[in-house]
Design a protein around this motif. Structure first.
Motif, short mmCIF file in Angstrom:
data_model
loop_
_atom_site.label_atom_id
_atom_site.label_comp_id
_atom_site.label_asym_id
_atom_site.label_seq_id
_atom_site.Cartn_x
_atom_site.Cartn_y
_atom_site.Cartn_z
N PRO A 1 -33.58 -52.55 -31.75
CA PRO A 1 -35.02 -52.63 -32.04
C PRO A 1 -35.77 -53.72 -31.25
CG PRO A 1 -33.73 -52.60 -34.07
CD PRO A 1 -32.77 -52.76 -32.94
N LEU A 2 -35.04 -54.67 -30.70
CA LEU A 2 -35.66 -55.77 -29.96
C LEU A 2 -35.76 -55.49 -28.46
CD1 LEU A 2 -33.75 -58.71 -31.71
CD2 LEU A 2 -35.99 -57.78 -32.29
N LEU A 3 -35.15 -54.40 -28.01
CA LEU A 3 -35.05 -54.13 -26.58
C LEU A 3 -36.24 -53.38 -26.01
CD1 LEU A 3 -31.35 -53.05 -26.03
CD2 LEU A 3 -32.42 -55.23 -25.47
N ALA A 4 -36.64 -53.80 -24.82
CA ALA A 4 -37.58 -53.04 -24.00
C ALA A 4 -36.80 -52.23 -22.97
CB ALA A 4 -38.56 -53.97 -23.30
N THR A 5 -35.74 -52.84 -22.42
CA THR A 5 -34.91 -52.17 -21.42
C THR A 5 -33.45 -52.55 -21.60
OG1 THR A 5 -35.11 -53.96 -19.79
CG2 THR A 5 -36.75 -52.18 -19.69
N ARG A 6 -32.59 -51.64 -21.17
CA ARG A 6 -31.15 -51.88 -21.12
C ARG A 6 -30.61 -51.11 -19.94
NH1 ARG A 6 -26.72 -48.93 -21.66
NH2 ARG A 6 -24.79 -49.90 -22.37
N SER A 7 -29.74 -51.75 -19.19
CA SER A 7 -29.08 -51.10 -18.07
C SER A 7 -27.63 -51.55 -18.09
CB SER A 7 -29.75 -51.51 -16.76
OG SER A 7 -29.16 -50.87 -15.67
N ALA A 8 -26.71 -50.63 -17.80
CA ALA A 8 -25.30 -50.99 -17.83
C ALA A 8 -24.53 -50.22 -16.78
CB ALA A 8 -24.71 -50.70 -19.21
N ASN B 1 -16.27 -49.81 -27.17
CA ASN B 1 -17.62 -49.26 -27.30
C ASN B 1 -17.86 -48.60 -28.66
OD1 ASN B 1 -20.21 -48.67 -26.08
ND2 ASN B 1 -19.53 -46.54 -26.02
N THR B 2 -16.83 -48.04 -29.25
CA THR B 2 -16.99 -47.34 -30.52
C THR B 2 -16.51 -48.17 -31.71
OG1 THR B 2 -14.85 -46.24 -30.23
CG2 THR B 2 -16.81 -45.06 -29.45
N SER B 3 -16.11 -49.40 -31.47
CA SER B 3 -15.64 -50.26 -32.57
C SER B 3 -16.79 -50.57 -33.54
CB SER B 3 -15.07 -51.57 -32.03
OG SER B 3 -16.11 -52.39 -31.50
N ASP B 4 -16.44 -50.81 -34.78
CA ASP B 4 -17.45 -51.14 -35.80
C ASP B 4 -18.25 -52.38 -35.41
OD1 ASP B 4 -16.68 -48.96 -37.31
OD2 ASP B 4 -15.43 -50.13 -38.68
N ALA B 5 -17.56 -53.40 -34.89
CA ALA B 5 -18.26 -54.64 -34.53
C ALA B 5 -19.29 -54.39 -33.44
CB ALA B 5 -17.24 -55.69 -34.07
N HIS B 6 -18.92 -53.60 -32.44
CA HIS B 6 -19.83 -53.32 -31.33
C HIS B 6 -21.00 -52.45 -31.79
CE1 HIS B 6 -21.22 -51.14 -27.69
NE2 HIS B 6 -21.16 -52.36 -27.17
N THR B 7 -20.72 -51.37 -32.48
CA THR B 7 -21.81 -50.47 -32.89
C THR B 7 -22.76 -51.14 -33.86
OG1 THR B 7 -20.40 -49.43 -34.57
CG2 THR B 7 -20.50 -48.35 -32.42
N SER B 8 -22.24 -52.02 -34.69
CA SER B 8 -23.11 -52.77 -35.61
C SER B 8 -24.05 -53.68 -34.83
CB SER B 8 -22.25 -53.57 -36.58
OG SER B 8 -23.05 -54.38 -37.40
N LEU B 9 -23.51 -54.36 -33.83
CA LEU B 9 -24.35 -55.26 -33.03
C LEU B 9 -25.37 -54.46 -32.20
CD1 LEU B 9 -25.05 -58.08 -32.21
CD2 LEU B 9 -23.16 -58.04 -30.58
N VAL B 10 -24.97 -53.32 -31.68
CA VAL B 10 -25.92 -52.45 -30.96
C VAL B 10 -27.10 -52.11 -31.87
CG1 VAL B 10 -26.23 -50.13 -30.01
CG2 VAL B 10 -24.27 -51.51 -29.30
N GLY B 11 -26.80 -51.76 -33.10
CA GLY B 11 -27.86 -51.43 -34.05
C GLY B 11 -28.81 -52.57 -34.32
N ALA B 12 -28.28 -53.79 -34.31
CA ALA B 12 -29.12 -54.97 -34.55
C ALA B 12 -29.97 -55.32 -33.32
CB ALA B 12 -28.24 -56.16 -34.93
N ILE B 13 -29.44 -55.10 -32.13
CA ILE B 13 -30.14 -55.47 -30.90
C ILE B 13 -31.19 -54.43 -30.50
CG2 ILE B 13 -29.85 -55.82 -28.41
CD1 ILE B 13 -27.07 -56.98 -29.00
#
Length: 119
Positions: A90-97, A76-88
């Motif tokens: 702005p496009l999200l209306a909802t997220r649930s996990a 969850n805190t890896s660079d690859a994951h946090t970078s992808l979170v940042g890219a996704i």
């Protein structure tokens, strides 16, 4: 530990854009050694799912299996994951996990048994 995420994208985000995000999610395995397995699903947009009385389906489902809560935290805190979170984001209306324990697979149990059995 299994981590499952449902993404609902903002109106105007195309299926092509969502598929490209899916490709980026799939590439996380190359950068995050914590991922033991993963699964990606693009919603089929079935009428029943879009008109469900409790709300329309999400657009994309992503899941990963990791060995422990500590491994999840590392993923969850890896660079690859946090970078992808940042890219996704702005496009999200909802997220649930959710994150939850999964039973050990019969294959892994058999492997452990073989590891303990002396030759």
């Amino acid at each position: 530990v299994k981590h499952v995420v449902l993404f609902g994208f903002k109106p105007g985000v195309s299926r092509k854009q969502i598929a490209a995000i899916g490709d980026k999610l799939l590439s996380l395995k190359q950068h995050c050694p914590q991922i033991l397995s993963h699964e990606l699903g693009l919603d089929l947009k079935l009428t029943a799912g879009q008109n469900h009385p409790m709300g329309a389906n999400s657009d994309l489902c992503w899941s990963v299996v990791v060995a422990s809560a500590e491994e999840y935290d590392a993923y969850n805190t890896s660079d690859a994951h946090t970078s992808l979170v940042g890219a996704i984001k702005p496009l999200l209306a909802t997220r649930s996990a959710v994150q939850y324990d999964v039973p050990e697979s019969p294959l892994r149990k058999a492997e452990k048994t073989r590891e303990k059995t002396p030759l």
